[in-house]
Design a protein around this motif. Structure first.
Motif, short mmCIF file in Angstrom:
data_model
loop_
_atom_site.label_atom_id
_atom_site.label_comp_id
_atom_site.label_asym_id
_atom_site.label_seq_id
_atom_site.Cartn_x
_atom_site.Cartn_y
_atom_site.Cartn_z
N GLU A 45 -20.15 172.35 80.53
CA GLU A 45 -20.96 172.04 79.36
C GLU A 45 -20.57 172.86 78.14
O GLU A 45 -21.02 172.57 77.03
CB GLU A 45 -22.45 172.24 79.67
CG GLU A 45 -22.99 171.22 80.65
CD GLU A 45 -24.50 171.32 80.80
OE1 GLU A 45 -25.16 171.89 79.90
OE2 GLU A 45 -25.01 170.83 81.81
N ARG A 46 -19.76 173.89 78.31
CA ARG A 46 -19.27 174.62 77.14
C ARG A 46 -18.29 173.77 76.34
O ARG A 46 -18.11 173.99 75.14
CB ARG A 46 -18.59 175.92 77.57
CG ARG A 46 -19.56 176.99 78.08
CD ARG A 46 -18.81 178.27 78.37
NE ARG A 46 -17.80 178.08 79.41
CZ ARG A 46 -16.68 178.78 79.51
NH1 ARG A 46 -16.39 179.71 78.61
NH2 ARG A 46 -15.82 178.54 80.48
N ALA A 47 -17.66 172.81 77.00
CA ALA A 47 -16.75 171.89 76.29
C ALA A 47 -17.54 170.76 75.64
O ALA A 47 -17.42 170.53 74.43
CB ALA A 47 -15.71 171.33 77.26
N CYS A 48 -18.34 170.06 76.42
CA CYS A 48 -19.13 168.93 75.92
C CYS A 48 -20.50 168.97 76.56
O CYS A 48 -20.63 169.25 77.76
CB CYS A 48 -18.46 167.60 76.25
SG CYS A 48 -16.78 167.40 75.59
N ALA A 90 -7.42 165.24 77.83
CA ALA A 90 -6.18 164.65 77.33
C ALA A 90 -5.12 165.74 77.35
O ALA A 90 -5.45 166.93 77.36
CB ALA A 90 -6.38 164.10 75.92
N PRO A 91 -3.83 165.40 77.37
CA PRO A 91 -2.77 166.43 77.36
C PRO A 91 -2.92 167.37 76.17
O PRO A 91 -2.86 166.94 75.01
CB PRO A 91 -1.48 165.61 77.28
CG PRO A 91 -1.83 164.29 77.88
CD PRO A 91 -3.25 164.04 77.48
N GLY A 92 -3.18 168.62 76.44
CA GLY A 92 -3.30 169.62 75.40
C GLY A 92 -4.60 169.59 74.63
O GLY A 92 -4.77 170.34 73.67
N SER A 93 -5.53 168.74 75.04
CA SER A 93 -6.76 168.62 74.28
C SER A 93 -7.84 167.97 75.14
O SER A 93 -7.66 167.75 76.34
CB SER A 93 -6.52 167.80 73.02
OG SER A 93 -7.69 167.72 72.23
N TYR A 94 -8.98 167.65 74.52
CA TYR A 94 -10.06 166.92 75.16
C TYR A 94 -10.95 166.36 74.07
O TYR A 94 -10.87 166.76 72.89
CB TYR A 94 -10.87 167.82 76.10
CG TYR A 94 -11.67 168.90 75.38
CD1 TYR A 94 -13.02 168.72 75.10
CD2 TYR A 94 -11.07 170.09 74.99
CE1 TYR A 94 -13.74 169.69 74.44
CE2 TYR A 94 -11.79 171.07 74.34
CZ TYR A 94 -13.13 170.87 74.06
OH TYR A 94 -13.84 171.84 73.40
#
Length: 625
Positions: A334-337, A344-348
């Motif tokens: 949940e710290r991300a979303c 995704a490659p290198g990201s989200y």
């Protein structure tokens, strides 16, 4: 037979309506006299004067002969409480806190100094100094006749444990900062706010670590998070040197260079001919060696020689050459979303469920539409609290002698349902129409829950060890109409929550083997969700967007959560969780009612931080939704 509490309650419970007949005459303590007050008020004996129940023993003579104040106890409050002038009991520590907690300001009036020539009783009243030590109790609590009467500070310090001051009646003892004078007027004891001595052998749960002073445990997640959670700050000590500690991974991402003092430097500044690290560790050494490594992404010189680096969103593999993608959704949770996360490659990227909008930060989802509100039952009222504005509003008020215990809300018909302990009934009121009704009588329930999809209402009978249900559209016809959903093999069931979309109900048990249970709404497929690490899980709440169940544990003073399949259990030990009754989750916050402190609080649901008191009323809060 019908319950005596249903007699003259305004609803015909007997088929012939006889329970509502002859309600104009009542039997009083001082003989049978014609009654003109109805069932909701008291009649002063020998008169036609009516008073409400709450004017009994309120320190104000409402009946001409003072009957309403006869035989009232002088000190009905519990230990740790303080009695207001209007006989309301409040927590002792609320006195002189700058807030009118009594409602008549008597808890703050006692804080002002008495006029010259007068002294204050412990109860708050000011009396003349000449009444001190006159062998008569002029203070109700007798504090005007202390054991220090007639003494002198010149003789053994007047018997005072600390500071002594001479007065014309004797001596006045006082204590230093952090200590309070005891009832004997001489001794001093440590104030409750004074830090306790270190506990030599503090035992912490496996998810927590002890502070250096041994007085408390903090969650492992709180260590080196940039915020002092231990009173002595030991949870943040040594965090800057983590990257120099043998065996510890460097805290810097793989596209930055660790200076060795907890500072991360952009790799483009390393070996630039200018010292950017405070200790100069980014220059010199082998900076002049050319990059000849077969790096999958970037190669830069460093004082230790050429090294491979990775772009943000990647980390360097163990071979020191290859960059692998970081799955932020899995590792950060949940710290991300706050809701849906797509790696995704290198990201989200983050997205939200229907009915929510993504905040500008790209991580947090907030409810769209009107302001979300929290419904709270406080004594005989149901309050609405705006979660954005903090606006309070009384949605409904029952008779003062009744208690709104548990409550829930039907979003389809916009009705509030609540359990009334006084009449042993479940009632409802429409928020739009204002119409009221009784769903079922003759029930005692610890918790009710609305199935807005299946159009049923469930309730928990802790004494009988049952879960029962009735139709939301049912009308009271003189006898209960309900279905027993669960019966038997329930050890003191307490809290109940529903997941209508999945057709599942969850409940807690606080008996000899505390556990969290799950079953389908028809009572089948019952199984144990969690049976370890629990004390008294008295308050449950579902967080459907995150697919988690939360609980507050009264015995362990903790906040716990788990996935709805019982995995990924997280427990935070929070000493200020004392007597939780009901809980609810909205967005990133957990809300709950505390009975002992008469308050409704809010904390961050993931970290247990940022505790905030939202409501504090002159009544005990119970259900909330």
């Amino acid at each position: 037979c019908v319950s005596s509490s249903w007699r003259c309650d305004g609803a015909a419970d007997c088929p012939d309506g006889s329970d509502e007949q002859d309600c104009g005459r009542v039997r009083c303590e001082r003989g049978s006299i014609p009654a003109v007050c109805g069932a909701k008020k008291l009649q002063c004996p020998g008169t036609h004067h009516c008073i409400p129940h709450w004017e009994l023993c309120d320190w104000h003579q409402d009946c001409e002969d003072g009957w309403d104040e006869e035989g009232c106890p002088l000190q009905p409050c519990l230990p740790g409480q303080w009695q207001c002038r209007n006989r309301v009991c409040i927590a002792a520590e609320w006195k002189c806190n700058g807030v009118d907690d009594c409602g008549d300001s008597s808890d703050e009036d006692v804080c002002a100094p008495c006029p010259a020539g007068m002294v204050r009783c412990d109860e708050g009243k000011c009396i003349l100094e000449s009444l001190m030590c006159n062998d008569e109790d002029d203070c109700l609590d007798g504090t005007d006749e202390p054991s220090t009467c007639g003494r002198s500070c010149f003789v053994r310090n007047g018997g005072c444990a600390e500071t002594c001051a001479d007065t014309h009646w004797g001596v006045q003892c006082s204590c230093g900062a952090g200590w309070v004078l005891q009832s004997d007027g001489q001794s001093c004891a440590a104030s409750p706010a004074r830090p306790l001595p270190a506990v030599p052998h503090l035992s912490c749960p496996r998810t927590h670590v002890p502070c250096r002073d041994g007085t408390e445990c903090v969650a492992q997640e709180y260590v080196c998070d940039g915020e002092r959670d231990c009173a002595d700050g030991s949870d943040e000590d040594g965090c800057a040197q983590l990257c120099d500690t043998p065996g510890q991974p460097a805290p810097c991402p793989s596209h930055e260079y660790p200076c060795g003092l907890g500072v991360c430097l952009n790799v483009s500044l390393v070996c630039s001919g200018q010292q950017d690290c405070v200790n100069g560790s980014d220059e010199g050494g082998n900076c002049s060696l050319p990059c000849q490594l077969r790096c999958s992404q970037l190669c830069h010189p460093s004082p230790q020689g050429p090294r491979c680096y990775c772009a943000p969103g990647y980390r360097l593999a163990e071979d020191g050459l290859t960059c692998v993608d970081i799955d932020e959704c899995t590792e950060w949770g949940e710290r991300a979303c706050s809701q849906t996360c797509l790696n995704a490659p290198g990201s989200y990227s983050c997205s939200c469920l229907p009915g929510y909008l993504l905040e500008p930060d790209g991580h947090v989802c907030k409810l769209s539409g009107p302001e979300p509100v929290l419904l709270v039952a406080v004594q005989s009222e149901v309050l609405s609290y705006g979660l954005r504005s903090g606006r309070e509003e009384v949605l409904l008020a029952t008779d003062k002698e009744r208690i709104v215990f548990s409550l829930d809300y039907d979003p389809v018909e916009r009705k509030v349902f609540w359990m009334d302990l006084a009449t042993e009934s479940i009632s409802w009121q429409g928020l739009d129409s204002g119409k009221k009704g009784t769903l079922v009588k003759g029930v005692r329930s610890d918790c009710i829950a609305v199935d807005w999809l299946g159009r049923n209402l469930y309730w928990m009978d802790g004494a009988a060890g049952q879960v029962l249900a009735t139709r939301l559209g049912a009308a009271w016809r003189g006898k209960p109409e309900y279905t027993v959903v669960l019966d038997g093999d329930m050890d003191q069931p307490h809290s109940l929550v529903l997941q209508p979309l999945a057709g599942v109900l969850y409940w807690s048990e606080v008996g000899s083997l505390p556990r969290l249970m799950e079953a389908t709404m028809d009572g089948s497929r019952r199984h144990v969700l969690l049976a370890q690490g629990l004390g008294w899980p008295t308050a449950l709440a579902l967080d459907l967007p995150a697919s988690r169940i939360f609980w507050l544990d009264e015995k362990l003073s903790s906040l716990g959560s788990a996935r709805l399949d019982g995995t990924d259990v997280r427990v935070l030990q929070l000493g200020w969780v004392r007597s939780p009754f009901a809980a609810a989750v909205c967005e990133g916050q957990l809300y709950w009612s505390e009975r002992k402190t008469w308050s409704v609080l809010r904390v961050d649901k993931a970290a247990g931080k940022n505790r905030t008191v939202l409501l504090k009323r002159h009544g005990q809060p119970h259900g909330l939704q």
